[in-house]
Design a protein around this motif. Structure first.
Motif, PDB file in Angstrom:
ATOM      1  N   UNK A   1      49.713  78.275 -22.805  1.00 29.84           N
ATOM      2  CA  UNK A   1      49.668  77.151 -21.867  1.00 29.84           C
ATOM      3  C   UNK A   1      50.914  77.130 -20.993  1.00 29.84           C
ATOM      4  N   UNK A   2      52.090  77.366 -21.595  1.00 29.11           N
ATOM      5  CA  UNK A   2      53.324  77.343 -20.822  1.00 29.11           C
ATOM      6  C   UNK A   2      53.352  78.447 -19.765  1.00 29.11           C
ATOM      7  N   UNK A   3      52.867  79.624 -20.126  1.00 28.15           N
ATOM      8  CA  UNK A   3      52.817  80.730 -19.165  1.00 28.15           C
ATOM      9  C   UNK A   3      51.842  80.412 -18.032  1.00 28.15           C
ATOM     10  N   UNK A   4      50.659  79.906 -18.387  1.00 26.26           N
ATOM     11  CA  UNK A   4      49.662  79.579 -17.364  1.00 26.26           C
ATOM     12  C   UNK A   4      50.141  78.443 -16.460  1.00 26.26           C
ATOM     13  N   UNK A   5      50.753  77.420 -17.068  1.00 21.79           N
ATOM     14  CA  UNK A   5      51.208  76.260 -16.295  1.00 21.79           C
ATOM     15  C   UNK A   5      52.277  76.663 -15.279  1.00 21.79           C
TER      16      UNK A   5
ATOM     17  N   UNK B   1      43.928  81.716 -18.911  1.00 20.13           N
ATOM     18  CA  UNK B   1      43.657  82.514 -20.104  1.00 20.13           C
ATOM     19  C   UNK B   1      42.949  81.663 -21.165  1.00 20.13           C
ATOM     20  N   UNK B   2      42.301  80.594 -20.732  1.00 18.22           N
ATOM     21  CA  UNK B   2      41.579  79.691 -21.626  1.00 18.22           C
ATOM     22  C   UNK B   2      40.112  80.118 -21.649  1.00 18.22           C
ATOM     23  N   UNK B   3      39.703  80.727 -22.748  1.00 21.14           N
ATOM     24  CA  UNK B   3      38.349  81.273 -22.835  1.00 21.14           C
ATOM     25  C   UNK B   3      37.404  80.277 -23.512  1.00 21.14           C
TER      26      UNK B   3
ATOM     27  N   UNK C   1      41.861  75.012 -15.986  1.00 22.86           N
ATOM     28  CA  UNK C   1      41.973  73.861 -16.884  1.00 22.86           C
ATOM     29  C   UNK C   1      43.199  73.037 -16.529  1.00 22.86           C
ATOM     30  N   UNK C   2      43.246  71.837 -17.075  1.00 23.21           N
ATOM     31  CA  UNK C   2      44.377  70.941 -16.851  1.00 23.21           C
ATOM     32  C   UNK C   2      44.684  70.213 -18.153  1.00 23.21           C
ATOM     33  N   UNK C   3      45.812  69.525 -18.182  1.00 18.46           N
ATOM     34  CA  UNK C   3      46.161  68.802 -19.398  1.00 18.46           C
ATOM     35  C   UNK C   3      47.539  68.197 -19.310  1.00 18.46           C
ATOM     36  N   UNK C   4      48.084  67.840 -20.477  1.00 19.59           N
ATOM     37  CA  UNK C   4      49.383  67.201 -20.559  1.00 19.59           C
ATOM     38  C   UNK C   4      50.261  67.900 -21.595  1.00 19.59           C
ATOM     39  N   UNK C   5      51.567  67.836 -21.372  1.00 24.52           N
ATOM     40  CA  UNK C   5      52.555  68.326 -22.328  1.00 24.52           C
ATOM     41  C   UNK C   5      53.544  67.200 -22.566  1.00 24.52           C
ATOM     42  N   UNK C   6      53.645  66.741 -23.815  1.00 24.00           N
ATOM     43  CA  UNK C   6      54.557  65.657 -24.177  1.00 24.00           C
ATOM     44  C   UNK C   6      55.763  66.254 -24.891  1.00 24.00           C
TER      45      UNK C   6
ATOM     46  N   UNK D   1      42.006  70.634 -21.020  1.00 28.54           N
ATOM     47  CA  UNK D   1      40.667  70.204 -20.624  1.00 28.54           C
ATOM     48  C   UNK D   1      40.127  71.207 -19.604  1.00 28.54           C
ATOM     49  N   UNK D   2      39.052  71.866 -19.971  1.00 26.83           N
ATOM     50  CA  UNK D   2      38.486  72.899 -19.104  1.00 26.83           C
ATOM     51  C   UNK D   2      37.866  72.289 -17.853  1.00 26.83           C
ATOM     52  N   UNK D   3      38.112  72.946 -16.713  1.00 26.94           N
ATOM     53  CA  UNK D   3      37.487  72.546 -15.447  1.00 26.94           C
ATOM     54  C   UNK D   3      36.241  73.408 -15.251  1.00 26.94           C
ATOM     55  N   UNK D   4      35.178  73.011 -15.914  1.00 23.64           N
ATOM     56  CA  UNK D   4      33.947  73.802 -15.928  1.00 23.64           C
ATOM     57  C   UNK D   4      33.132  73.562 -14.664  1.00 23.64           C
ATOM     58  N   UNK D   5      32.597  74.643 -14.121  1.00 23.78           N
ATOM     59  CA  UNK D   5      31.804  74.562 -12.905  1.00 23.78           C
ATOM     60  C   UNK D   5      30.323  74.634 -13.255  1.00 23.78           C
ATOM     61  N   UNK D   6      29.535  73.615 -12.882  1.00 21.50           N
ATOM     62  CA  UNK D   6      28.089  73.683 -13.143  1.00 21.50           C
ATOM     63  C   UNK D   6      27.434  74.700 -12.230  1.00 21.50           C
ATOM     64  N   UNK D   7      26.297  75.281 -12.631  1.00 25.30           N
ATOM     65  CA  UNK D   7      25.622  75.022 -13.896  1.00 25.30           C
ATOM     66  C   UNK D   7      26.215  75.866 -15.022  1.00 25.30           C
ATOM     67  N   UNK D   8      26.016  75.414 -16.241  1.00 23.96           N
ATOM     68  CA  UNK D   8      26.498  76.141 -17.403  1.00 23.96           C
ATOM     69  C   UNK D   8      26.131  75.396 -18.662  1.00 23.96           C
ATOM     70  N   UNK D   9      25.937  76.108 -19.746  1.00 23.99           N
ATOM     71  CA  UNK D   9      25.543  75.444 -20.993  1.00 23.99           C
ATOM     72  C   UNK D   9      26.660  74.622 -21.609  1.00 23.99           C
ATOM     73  N   UNK D  10      27.937  74.931 -21.290  1.00 20.72           N
ATOM     74  CA  UNK D  10      29.062  74.151 -21.812  1.00 20.72           C
ATOM     75  C   UNK D  10      29.454  73.113 -20.772  1.00 20.72           C
TER      76      UNK D  10
END
Length: 218
Positions: A46-50, A81-83, A104-109, A123-132
């Motif tokens: 997460x730190x590398x991606x952020x 790198x969030x699969x 994806x997005x999120x928080x670091x405390x 939290x994944x930023x999923x693009x419709x359509x998709x089963x997830x």
């Protein structure tokens, strides 16, 4: 619904589950949610991606050990790198696993005094359509005394995934494209399925060795 206990090892920067130490092998979920990396690799990833996305101040929050500084981040799809995977779409030869790597997005405390990380969320930023439809992960960290020293370790993680389940699907062979399969999976009517993993990390052991060299005098 189900409860299990496993031994998790962190070796060579990899998370390894000791399957031989599983206590209740008969306790299996009908549609399990497999979450990998929450014990070790997820924080560094997460730190590398952020660092490749956007990171900004959000707010102060009162935690168990005092005030926490909360930052928000957002990682674009091309740097992610969030699969996220979905299992399983039926096929003629074998069930197919649909995998994607969304943004994806999120928080670091963190502790504002020394920079210790208390919590990270994804939290994944999923693009419709998709089963997830939704795929979220939260990991909490805290101080633990191991071998006479205090370490900051994962103490709890919660993973949640919401899937869109079709009432019926057509079997597919290798000639069908991923878009064809997604279209079939999302044909109404459909049912939503929520999967949840609530994990507590405890009974830590520190594996290390000590050696002493004795020299003889003649």
């Amino acid at each position: 619904v189900s409860r299990s206990n496993v031994t998790v090892l962190y070796r060579d920067r990899r998370e390894v589950v000791d399957s031989g130490a599983r206590k209740d092998k008969k306790s299996e979920l009908a549609a399990p949610l497999a979450t990998l990396g929450v014990f070790g690799p997820i924080l560094g990833r997460v730190l590398v991606d952020a660092a490749q996305g956007t990171l900004a101040w959000s707010h102060w929050e009162q935690g168990a050990a005092g005030q926490e500084a909360v930052f928000r981040y957002k990682v674009p799809k091309e740097k992610s790198h969030y699969e996220v995977g979905y299992c399983c779409a039926p096929g003629k030869k074998a069930n197919r696993v649909l995998e994607q790597m969304p943004g994806y997005h999120g928080e670091i405390a963190i502790n504002p005094t020394d920079g210790t990380i208390f919590r990270v969320t994804l939290q994944a930023d999923l693009e419709p359509p998709g089963p997830v439809v939704q795929a979220n992960v939260m990991v909490e960290y805290g101080p633990l005394e191991i071998g006479g020293k205090t370490y900051i370790c994962p103490v709890r993680s919660v993973s949640l995934q919401v899937d869109s389940l079709p009432t019926a699907v057509t079997e597919y062979d290798g000639e069908n494209t991923r878009d064809d399969l997604l279209e079939e999976l999302l044909n109404p009517p459909e049912t939503m399925q929520t999967l949840l993993n609530d994990v507590v990390f405890e009974q830590y052991h520190l594996f290390r060795s000590q050696a002493r060299v004795l020299t003889g005098l003649k």
